[in-house]
Design an enzyme around this catalytic site. Structure first.
Site, PDB file in Angstrom:
ATOM      1  N   ASP A  17       0.797  -1.248   0.000  1.00 53.31           N
ATOM      2  CA  ASP A  17       0.000   0.000   0.000  1.00 53.31           C
ATOM      3  C   ASP A  17       0.824   1.290   0.000  1.00 53.31           C
ATOM      4  OD1 ASP A  17      -1.861  -1.994   0.282  1.00 53.31           O
ATOM      5  OD2 ASP A  17      -2.899  -1.123   1.987  1.00 53.31           O
ATOM      6  N   ASP A  59      -4.619  -0.706  -1.651  1.00 55.09           N
ATOM      7  CA  ASP A  59      -5.950  -0.534  -1.118  1.00 55.09           C
ATOM      8  C   ASP A  59      -6.773   0.034  -2.279  1.00 55.09           C
ATOM      9  OD1 ASP A  59      -7.046  -1.005   1.419  1.00 55.09           O
ATOM     10  OD2 ASP A  59      -6.935   1.103   2.028  1.00 55.09           O
ATOM     11  N   HIS A  61     -10.494   0.775  -2.925  1.00 53.98           N
ATOM     12  CA  HIS A  61     -11.855   0.782  -2.391  1.00 53.98           C
ATOM     13  C   HIS A  61     -12.877   1.333  -3.382  1.00 53.98           C
ATOM     14  CE1 HIS A  61     -10.254  -0.228   1.473  1.00 53.98           C
ATOM     15  NE2 HIS A  61      -9.778   0.960   1.780  1.00 53.98           N
ATOM     16  N   SER A  67     -15.337   0.941   5.281  1.00 52.10           N
ATOM     17  CA  SER A  67     -14.344   1.446   6.245  1.00 52.10           C
ATOM     18  C   SER A  67     -14.372   2.965   6.363  1.00 52.10           C
ATOM     19  CB  SER A  67     -12.938   0.987   5.852  1.00 52.10           C
ATOM     20  OG  SER A  67     -12.459   1.703   4.725  1.00 52.10           O
ATOM     21  N   HIS A  78     -10.416   7.228   1.555  1.00 47.83           N
ATOM     22  CA  HIS A  78      -9.029   7.078   1.071  1.00 47.83           C
ATOM     23  C   HIS A  78      -8.983   5.975   0.020  1.00 47.83           C
ATOM     24  CE1 HIS A  78      -9.456   3.930   4.098  1.00 47.83           C
ATOM     25  NE2 HIS A  78      -8.547   3.263   3.409  1.00 47.83           N
ATOM     26  N   LYS A 103      -6.776  -4.967  -3.222  1.00 45.48           N
ATOM     27  CA  LYS A 103      -7.486  -5.576  -2.089  1.00 45.48           C
ATOM     28  C   LYS A 103      -8.529  -4.615  -1.536  1.00 45.48           C
ATOM     29  CE  LYS A 103      -4.128  -4.003   1.300  1.00 45.48           C
ATOM     30  NZ  LYS A 103      -5.010  -3.038   1.968  1.00 45.48           N
ATOM     31  N   GLU A 110     -13.900  -5.288   4.664  1.00 48.35           N
ATOM     32  CA  GLU A 110     -12.609  -4.648   4.904  1.00 48.35           C
ATOM     33  C   GLU A 110     -11.516  -5.707   4.831  1.00 48.35           C
ATOM     34  OE1 GLU A 110     -10.684  -2.439   4.557  1.00 48.35           O
ATOM     35  OE2 GLU A 110     -10.445  -1.147   6.323  1.00 48.35           O
ATOM     36  N   ALA A 138       0.428   0.506   6.234  1.00 44.46           N
ATOM     37  CA  ALA A 138       1.000   1.079   7.435  1.00 44.46           C
ATOM     38  C   ALA A 138       1.354  -0.053   8.392  1.00 44.46           C
ATOM     39  CB  ALA A 138      -0.023   2.024   8.093  1.00 44.46           C
ATOM     40  N   CYS A 142      -2.098  -2.537   7.554  1.00 47.30           N
ATOM     41  CA  CYS A 142      -1.974  -3.448   6.416  1.00 47.30           C
ATOM     42  C   CYS A 142      -0.666  -4.224   6.399  1.00 47.30           C
ATOM     43  CB  CYS A 142      -2.234  -2.697   5.121  1.00 47.30           C
ATOM     44  SG  CYS A 142      -3.986  -2.231   5.017  1.00 47.30           S
TER      45      CYS A 142
HETATM   46  C1  VGL Z   1      -4.710   0.904   5.725  1.00 54.14           C
HETATM   47  C2  VGL Z   1      -6.200   1.923   7.141  1.00 54.14           C
HETATM   48  C3  VGL Z   1      -7.212   1.779   6.219  1.00 54.14           C
HETATM   49  C4  VGL Z   1      -3.305   0.450   5.459  1.00 54.14           C
HETATM   50  C5  VGL Z   1      -5.711   0.740   4.793  1.00 54.14           C
HETATM   51  O1  VGL Z   1      -2.920   0.338   4.272  1.00 54.14           O
HETATM   52  O2  VGL Z   1      -2.573   0.194   6.429  1.00 54.14           O
HETATM   53  N1  VGL Z   1      -4.977   1.484   6.899  1.00 54.14           N
HETATM   54  N2  VGL Z   1      -6.955   1.188   5.043  1.00 54.14           N
HETATM   55 ZN    ZN Z   2      -8.347   1.230   3.411  1.00 53.87          ZN
END
Ligand code: VGL
Ligand code: ZN
Length: 195
Positions: A17, A59, A61, A67, A78, A103, A110, A138, A142
């Site tokens: 990500d 990510d 979405h 989420s 995001h 993903k 989620e 992060a 993830c």
């Molecule tokens: C993530 C919060 C929401 C990540 C993804 O990539 O860590 N964190 N969606």
């Molecule tokens: Zn996300």
């Protein structure tokens, strides 16, 4: 000798990500998220030179993903698919030779892990991969869940601390995530060292 910058025949790199919305200026910016980019690029270069596979999860979405806060979730909007915020970081060396794994693409599901409802595990297995090197964003979401699922799927995992950064909703989340990865069996190394 096999090392992170000299990957062996059973290694793959998984970049988690590394997207604009998770970098400074993005809608869910990870503090200091851009610090990881040169480390990730060094690893991509090494894996490319060794003809070892590189995967990049993203990510991805739908616009009303569960989420998101206005859907009753946790996060600001995001990484909506096909928007600028969902693009990989401009300075990340994610070329055509990198396999992209999208993903969290379903509105009502989620997925923090790159393995959840994707074909990442079967792709790695069909390439003979036995160990992944994990970096990206992060640490406390993830990266954590991708690493835990990789171990569950019986892959070895090495995590590079200089190549990850955390959201830290609560102070200490990064440290706790690293501890969870380590106690689940991941090898956590500080950095790539001096070559
Ligand atoms: C993530 C919060 C929401 C990540 C993804 O990539 O860590 N964190 N969606
Ligand atoms: Zn996300």
């Amino acid at each position: 000798m096999v090392s992170l910058t000299n990957p062996g025949p059973y290694d793959a790199l998984v970049v988690v990500d590394l997207q604009k919305d998770f970098l400074p200026g993005g809608s869910l910016a990870v503090p200091d998220g851009d610090r990881v980019v040169p480390v990730v690029n060094d690893l991509i270069k090494s894996f490319r030179l060794a003809h070892r596979p590189v995967f990049a999860t993203r990510d991805w979405h739908p616009p009303k993903h569960c989420s998101f806060k206005q859907q009753g979730g946790t996060w600001p909007v995001h990484c909506v698919k096909n928007t600028r915020g969902a693009e990989f970081a401009d300075d990340a060396d994610i070329g055509d030779d990198v396999t992209i794994i999208s993903k969290a693409t379903e509105q009502d599901v989620e997925s923090y892990s790159g393995f959840h409802r994707t074909d990442l595990a079967s792709r790695l297995r069909s390439l003979g991969v036995k160990r992944i090197v994990a970096v990206g964003l992060a640490t406390d979401y993830c990266v954590l869940h991708t690493v835990l699922d990789a171990l569950d799927e019986d892959f070895g995992v090495a995590v590079v601390e200089d190549g990850i950064a955390a959201v830290e909703v609560e102070v200490g989340d990064a440290r706790r995530a690293i501890e969870r990865m380590r106690s689940a069996g991941a090898e956590v190394v500080a950095g790539l060292g001096v070559a």
